[in-house]
Motif scaffolding. Structure first.
Motif, PDB file in Angstrom:
ATOM      1  N   ALA A  73      11.620  -6.021 -20.787  1.00 52.02           N
ATOM      2  CA  ALA A  73      11.261  -7.324 -20.406  1.00 52.02           C
ATOM      3  C   ALA A  73      11.535  -8.156 -21.382  1.00 52.02           C
ATOM      4  O   ALA A  73      11.659  -9.544 -21.162  1.00 52.02           O
ATOM      5  N   GLN A  74      11.976  -8.064 -22.749  1.00 51.11           N
ATOM      6  CA  GLN A  74      12.222  -9.029 -23.566  1.00 51.11           C
ATOM      7  C   GLN A  74      13.890  -9.160 -23.639  1.00 51.11           C
ATOM      8  O   GLN A  74      13.944 -10.132 -24.100  1.00 51.11           O
ATOM      9  N   HIS A  75      14.466  -8.219 -22.975  1.00 55.71           N
ATOM     10  CA  HIS A  75      16.056  -8.277 -22.887  1.00 55.71           C
ATOM     11  C   HIS A  75      16.107  -9.191 -21.637  1.00 55.71           C
ATOM     12  O   HIS A  75      17.307  -9.987 -21.565  1.00 55.71           O
ATOM     13  N   LEU A  76      15.661  -8.639 -20.629  1.00 58.18           N
ATOM     14  CA  LEU A  76      15.970  -9.193 -19.269  1.00 58.18           C
ATOM     15  C   LEU A  76      15.562 -10.703 -18.825  1.00 58.18           C
ATOM     16  O   LEU A  76      14.176 -11.230 -19.518  1.00 58.18           O
ATOM     17  N   PRO A  77      16.168 -11.517 -18.214  1.00 55.56           N
ATOM     18  CA  PRO A  77      15.534 -12.833 -17.992  1.00 55.56           C
ATOM     19  C   PRO A  77      14.606 -12.904 -17.147  1.00 55.56           C
ATOM     20  O   PRO A  77      14.397 -12.185 -16.219  1.00 55.56           O
ATOM     21  N   LYS A  78      13.444 -13.804 -17.362  1.00 57.70           N
ATOM     22  CA  LYS A  78      12.445 -14.256 -16.636  1.00 57.70           C
ATOM     23  C   LYS A  78      12.916 -14.955 -15.281  1.00 57.70           C
ATOM     24  O   LYS A  78      13.874 -15.854 -15.486  1.00 57.70           O
ATOM     25  N   GLY A  79      12.229 -14.959 -14.199  1.00 56.76           N
ATOM     26  CA  GLY A  79      12.500 -15.890 -12.811  1.00 56.76           C
ATOM     27  C   GLY A  79      13.955 -15.569 -12.253  1.00 56.76           C
ATOM     28  O   GLY A  79      14.434 -16.518 -11.965  1.00 56.76           O
ATOM     29  N   ALA A  80      14.482 -14.271 -12.326  1.00 54.25           N
ATOM     30  CA  ALA A  80      15.523 -13.816 -11.908  1.00 54.25           C
ATOM     31  C   ALA A  80      15.721 -13.457 -10.627  1.00 54.25           C
ATOM     32  O   ALA A  80      14.656 -13.234  -9.827  1.00 54.25           O
ATOM     33  N   CYS A  81      16.888 -13.651  -9.869  1.00 53.34           N
ATOM     34  CA  CYS A  81      16.995 -12.960  -8.670  1.00 53.34           C
ATOM     35  C   CYS A  81      17.315 -11.513  -8.857  1.00 53.34           C
ATOM     36  O   CYS A  81      18.446 -11.193  -9.493  1.00 53.34           O
ATOM     37  N   TRP A  82      16.456 -10.473  -8.355  1.00 53.52           N
ATOM     38  CA  TRP A  82      16.977  -9.189  -8.577  1.00 53.52           C
ATOM     39  C   TRP A  82      17.650  -8.748  -7.317  1.00 53.52           C
ATOM     40  O   TRP A  82      17.123  -8.963  -6.117  1.00 53.52           O
ATOM     41  N   VAL A  83      18.961  -8.102  -7.427  1.00 48.51           N
ATOM     42  CA  VAL A  83      19.628  -7.507  -6.452  1.00 48.51           C
ATOM     43  C   VAL A  83      19.701  -5.827  -6.531  1.00 48.51           C
ATOM     44  O   VAL A  83      20.442  -5.477  -7.739  1.00 48.51           O
ATOM     45  N   ASP A  84      19.015  -5.447  -5.721  1.00 46.28           N
ATOM     46  CA  ASP A  84      18.829  -4.145  -5.785  1.00 46.28           C
ATOM     47  C   ASP A  84      19.793  -3.241  -4.825  1.00 46.28           C
ATOM     48  O   ASP A  84      19.988  -3.219  -3.586  1.00 46.28           O
ATOM     49  N   LEU A  85      20.836  -2.547  -5.554  1.00 40.35           N
ATOM     50  CA  LEU A  85      21.812  -1.832  -4.928  1.00 40.35           C
ATOM     51  C   LEU A  85      21.447  -0.676  -4.450  1.00 40.35           C
ATOM     52  O   LEU A  85      21.072   0.370  -5.256  1.00 40.35           O
ATOM     53  N   GLY A  86      21.741  -0.257  -3.339  1.00 40.04           N
ATOM     54  CA  GLY A  86      21.089   1.239  -2.731  1.00 40.04           C
ATOM     55  C   GLY A  86      19.699   1.206  -2.725  1.00 40.04           C
ATOM     56  O   GLY A  86      19.135   2.224  -2.986  1.00 40.04           O
ATOM     57  N   ALA A  87      19.106   0.070  -2.045  1.00 44.01           N
ATOM     58  CA  ALA A  87      17.487  -0.008  -2.361  1.00 44.01           C
ATOM     59  C   ALA A  87      16.903   1.098  -1.723  1.00 44.01           C
ATOM     60  O   ALA A  87      15.820   1.605  -2.341  1.00 44.01           O
ATOM     61  N   GLY A  88      17.403   1.273  -0.364  1.00 43.56           N
ATOM     62  CA  GLY A  88      16.455   2.716   0.281  1.00 43.56           C
ATOM     63  C   GLY A  88      15.077   2.397   0.391  1.00 43.56           C
ATOM     64  O   GLY A  88      14.668   1.365   1.112  1.00 43.56           O
ATOM     65  N   ASN A  89      13.831   3.091  -0.386  1.00 46.19           N
ATOM     66  CA  ASN A  89      12.465   2.684  -0.166  1.00 46.19           C
ATOM     67  C   ASN A  89      12.114   1.930  -1.132  1.00 46.19           C
ATOM     68  O   ASN A  89      10.797   1.228  -1.050  1.00 46.19           O
ATOM     69  N   CYS A  90      12.914   0.994  -1.831  1.00 43.16           N
ATOM     70  CA  CYS A  90      12.636  -0.039  -2.544  1.00 43.16           C
ATOM     71  C   CYS A  90      11.620   0.425  -3.747  1.00 43.16           C
ATOM     72  O   CYS A  90      11.183  -0.597  -4.542  1.00 43.16           O
ATOM     73  N   GLU A  91      11.293   1.460  -4.055  1.00 38.88           N
ATOM     74  CA  GLU A  91      10.247   2.104  -4.972  1.00 38.88           C
ATOM     75  C   GLU A  91      10.588   1.852  -6.401  1.00 38.88           C
ATOM     76  O   GLU A  91       9.774   1.203  -7.064  1.00 38.88           O
ATOM     77  N   LYS A  92      11.765   1.762  -6.915  1.00 40.25           N
ATOM     78  CA  LYS A  92      12.157   1.886  -8.097  1.00 40.25           C
ATOM     79  C   LYS A  92      12.255   0.508  -8.447  1.00 40.25           C
ATOM     80  O   LYS A  92      11.840   0.210  -9.580  1.00 40.25           O
ATOM     81  N   ALA A  93      12.748  -0.421  -7.873  1.00 40.25           N
ATOM     82  CA  ALA A  93      12.630  -1.840  -7.906  1.00 40.25           C
ATOM     83  C   ALA A  93      11.237  -2.590  -7.955  1.00 40.25           C
ATOM     84  O   ALA A  93      10.809  -3.425  -8.862  1.00 40.25           O
ATOM     85  N   GLY A  94      10.485  -1.927  -7.013  1.00 38.37           N
ATOM     86  CA  GLY A  94       9.056  -2.342  -6.824  1.00 38.37           C
ATOM     87  C   GLY A  94       8.253  -2.255  -7.819  1.00 38.37           C
ATOM     88  O   GLY A  94       7.363  -3.114  -8.021  1.00 38.37           O
ATOM     89  N   ARG A  95       8.540  -1.355  -8.800  1.00 41.61           N
ATOM     90  CA  ARG A  95       7.642  -1.159  -9.919  1.00 41.61           C
ATOM     91  C   ARG A  95       7.844  -2.138 -10.913  1.00 41.61           C
ATOM     92  O   ARG A  95       7.289  -2.361 -11.954  1.00 41.61           O
ATOM     93  N   LEU A  96       9.039  -2.711 -10.772  1.00 37.63           N
ATOM     94  CA  LEU A  96       9.671  -3.705 -11.972  1.00 37.63           C
ATOM     95  C   LEU A  96       9.538  -5.067 -11.757  1.00 37.63           C
ATOM     96  O   LEU A  96       9.498  -5.970 -12.621  1.00 37.63           O
ATOM     97  N   LEU A  97       9.396  -5.594 -10.382  1.00 42.98           N
ATOM     98  CA  LEU A  97       9.467  -6.969  -9.992  1.00 42.98           C
ATOM     99  C   LEU A  97       8.233  -7.775 -10.665  1.00 42.98           C
ATOM    100  O   LEU A  97       8.567  -8.851 -11.095  1.00 42.98           O
ATOM    101  N   GLY A  98       7.148  -7.155 -10.726  1.00 44.64           N
ATOM    102  CA  GLY A  98       5.985  -7.799 -11.420  1.00 44.64           C
ATOM    103  C   GLY A  98       6.095  -7.854 -12.715  1.00 44.64           C
ATOM    104  O   GLY A  98       6.304  -9.070 -13.393  1.00 44.64           O
ATOM    105  N   PRO A  99       6.404  -6.681 -13.456  1.00 45.34           N
ATOM    106  CA  PRO A  99       6.374  -6.950 -15.147  1.00 45.34           C
ATOM    107  C   PRO A  99       7.644  -7.727 -15.329  1.00 45.34           C
ATOM    108  O   PRO A  99       7.482  -8.475 -16.539  1.00 45.34           O
ATOM    109  N   MET A 100       8.743  -7.755 -14.736  1.00 49.09           N
ATOM    110  CA  MET A 100       9.897  -8.624 -15.007  1.00 49.09           C
ATOM    111  C   MET A 100       9.817  -9.872 -14.509  1.00 49.09           C
ATOM    112  O   MET A 100      10.731 -10.709 -14.648  1.00 49.09           O
ATOM    113  N   GLN A 101       8.672 -10.325 -13.894  1.00 52.00           N
ATOM    114  CA  GLN A 101       8.675 -11.540 -13.493  1.00 52.00           C
ATOM    115  C   GLN A 101       9.708 -12.160 -12.771  1.00 52.00           C
ATOM    116  O   GLN A 101      10.334 -13.411 -12.961  1.00 52.00           O
TER     117      GLN A 101
END
Length: 322
Positions: A73-101
C-alpha cells in the motif's frame, strides 16, 4: 449501490480457432496454446490443482499478498483504476481493492459471462466502487478500448497474478509486457502488480505438474476432448498419457501429451499420424529468478521495480512502476 457495467469485445470465431489449432497440430513438434486447456471442465480441474499439496503456487502468492499488503500500500498509488487481467472469480483483486483504496475496478476476461456473477457479488462488498467487466482476449497483448472511458489523469494498476506470465517464452513475455507498459498510460504512479513463480528444485517442480492424484494429468488430457469439439477431430483419451518434464536450458516446466502407441487422428479435411511416444506440447511454465525478471521488466519500459518474496524464495510479487 453502483451497478457493474459490461463490455464484450471478443467474438468467438470458430473458423479461426480451428485454423489455429490445426496449424499447431500439424507442426513438426505438435503444439497447442495453453488457453485451450481452460474449457468449463478444464477450469474446474485447475481450481482443484490449486488445492493440491504439490502445487503451492496459489497459496504462497495469497500468503505473500496478505503478509506484505501494508508495504504494498505504500508503493501503489491511491485512488487508482485497477485492471484485473484474467479476473475469473475476482477473488484475488477483491481482497486488495479496499486496502489499496482503489477508485475503479475493471475485470478483464475473455468473456464477460465469466466475471458477471463475481462482479455482482463484489459490488455488494464495495457498493460505491465503479466496476466494469471487459470481455477481450489479451493473450496476444493488452489494448484497453476507448469504450472504458479511462481518465488519462487517473493512475492505473494493472494486476496480473498467478504467474500466468510463465506461460510465455521470454521473447513472448517481452512483447506482452511491453503492451502492459503501454496500457498503464501516462498518469503518475501507474504500474504493474504481477505474480511470478521462482526457479526451485526440479524435483519439486516435477511433482507440482504431475501430482500423485493425477489431477494435472486429467487437466492436460481434457484438452483432447476440447479439441474434438472445436475442430471435429477424433482424439481418444485412452491413446495418450500426460508427461511433465523440466527443461533446464529454458528454465521451464513443459507439459506434453504423449502417444502411448502409433495413433492416427482425423479431422474434417485432414489427419495426422503420431508415432509411439511422440508428443503434443500443451503448456510451458517458465520459472524466473528475481534479478532476471526485474531485468525483463526494465527492458520492457518499466522504470522502477520492487519485489516481495516468501521466506523460502519460492514466489515473488513485483510492483513495476511505469
Amino acid at each position: 449501490m453502483t451497478t457493474p457495467q459490461f463490455i464484450q469485445l471478443h467474438q468467438h470465431d470458430a473458423a479461426a480457432v480451428a485454423q489455429e489449432l490445426l496449424q499447431g497440430l500439424s507442426a513438426p513438434q505438435a503444439y497447442t496454446s495453453p488457453k485451450y486447456l481452460y474449457d468449463a471442465l478444464g477450469s474446474r480441474l485447475f481450481e482443484a490443482i490449486t488445492e493440491l499439496p504439490e502445487y503451492d503456487l496459489t497459496r504462497t502468492e495469497a500468503q505473500l499478498m496478505c503478509l506484505h499488503s501494508a508495504d504494498m500500500a505504500q508503493h501503489l498509488p491511491k485512488g487508482a483504476c485497477w485492471v484485473d487481467l484474467g479476473a475469473g472469480n475476482c477473488e484475488k483483486a477483491g481482497r486488495l481493492l479496499g486496502p489499496m483504496q482503489a477508485a475503479r475496478y475493471v475485470a478483464v476476461d475473455i468473456s464477460v459471462d465469466f466475471v458477471r456473477q463475481a462482479l455482482g457479488h463484489l459490488q455488494h462488498q464495495h457498493p460505491g466502487l465503479p466496476m466494469v467487466g471487459l470481455g477481450t482476449d489479451f493473450s496476444g497483448g493488452l489494448d484497453l478500448p476507448e469504450a472504458l472511458a479511462l481518465d488519462p489523469a487517473q493512475p492505473r494498476v494493472l494486476f496480473y497474478p498467478g504467474s500466468s506470465i510463465g506461460n510465455f517464452t521470454p521473447v513472448q513475455a517481452l512483447g506482452f509486457l511491453q503492451s502492459l507498459h503501454r496500457a498503464c498510460g501516462r498518469a503518475m504512479g501507474s504500474g504493474l502488480l504481477i505474480g511470478v513463480d521462482l526457479l526451485k528444485d526440479p524435483v519439486e517442480l516435477a511433482a507440482a505438474y504431475d501430482d500423485a492424484l493425477g489431477v494435472t494429468a486429467a487437466f492436460d488430457l481434457n484438452l483432447l476432448l476440447h479439441i474434438n469439439r472445436l475442430v471435429g477431430s477424433d482424439f481418444a483419451v485412452r491413446d495418450w498419457r500426460h508427461l511433465s518434464r523440466f527443461n533446464a536450458a529454458q528454465s521451464r516446466v513443459e507439459m506434453h501429451l504423449q502417444a502411448r502407441h502409433v495413433v492416427t487422428v482425423r479431422w474434417p479435411g485432414g489427419l495426422r499420424q503420431f508415432a509411439a511416444d511422440e508428443t503434443i506440447h500443451t503448456e510451458n511454465a517458465c520459472k524466473w529468478t528475481v534479478p532476471d525478471f526485474a531485468a525483463l521488466l526494465h527492458a520492457t519500459g518499466f522504470a522502477k521495480t520492487h519485489a516481495w518474496t516468501d521466506p523460502a524464495q519460492r514466489f515473488a510479487v513485483f510492483w513495476a512502476q511505469s
